[in-house]
Scaffold this active site. Structure first.
Site, PDB file in Angstrom:
ATOM      1  NE  ARG A   1      20.169  44.719 -14.995  1.00  0.00           N
ATOM      2  CZ  ARG A   1      21.700  43.831 -15.433  1.00  0.00           C
ATOM      3  NH1 ARG A   1      22.148  42.507 -15.510  1.00  0.00           N
ATOM      4  NH2 ARG A   1      22.917  44.567 -15.506  1.00  0.00           N
TER       5      ARG A   1
ATOM      6  CD  GLU B   1      20.696  41.436 -11.878  1.00  0.00           C
ATOM      7  OE1 GLU B   1      21.648  40.788 -11.986  1.00  0.00           O
ATOM      8  OE2 GLU B   1      20.120  42.050 -12.070  1.00  0.00           O
TER       9      GLU B   1
ATOM     10  CB  SER C   1      -3.079  31.422 -15.992  1.00  0.00           C
ATOM     11  OG  SER C   1      -3.755  31.269 -17.324  1.00  0.00           O
TER      12      SER C   1
END
Length: 147
Positions: A88, A91, A114
């Site tokens: 996820r 995604e 960073s």
């Protein structure tokens, strides 16, 4: 993905002691996500932190060197993740990565966030329609140098 033997040992001891990452984080004054990243070989403990964790988990002192030696970071398998929760996040980056990049660069200019000077927090937000996961990332902005 095959987990390193140290990770397996730490997770097993944590489970046997019925401790959470939050419990261990409180013990050494670190965030629970940082402790989890240490367990997965993505962070370095001080000797004092390693000693405290080893004692809490009832493990042998020879592990102190393993916990306090800088690891090779970012060594997850270089393929699309198959674990549903990790996928996820992959995604999310597929869908929102470029929009996030544009918004960050509108606010800060040309550069990156960073992952070294960085923190992440995970919280639970109760909701009558289903509990929510709140993930907060805070990374120092690093502008690209012009020459």
């Amino acid at each position: 993905m095959t987990l390193p033997s140290l990770t397996k040992l730490l997770l097993k001891a944590k489970k046997e002691k019925n401790l959470s990452f939050e419990d261990l984080g409180n013990l050494i004054n670190r965030d629970e996500v940082w402790v989890a990243s240490l367990f997965y070989g993505q962070a370095t403990a001080s000797e004092e932190e390693a000693t405290s964790l080893i004692a809490a988990l009832d493990l042998t002192s020879d592990l102190k060197e393993d916990l306090s030696t800088p690891p090779v970071k970012g060594c997850l398998d270089p393929v699309i993740p198959t674990d549903p929760l990790i996928y996820r996040f992959y995604e999310i980056m597929q869908v929102y990565g470029l929009p996030m990049k544009d918004v960050i660069q509108e606010k800060f200019g040309d550069g990156i966030m960073s992952a070294i000077d960085f923190s992440i927090e995970v919280d639970k937000v109760e909701d009558p329609k289903g509990d929510r996961v709140l993930v907060k990332m805070c990374g120092k902005f690093l502008p690209y140098k012009k020459w």
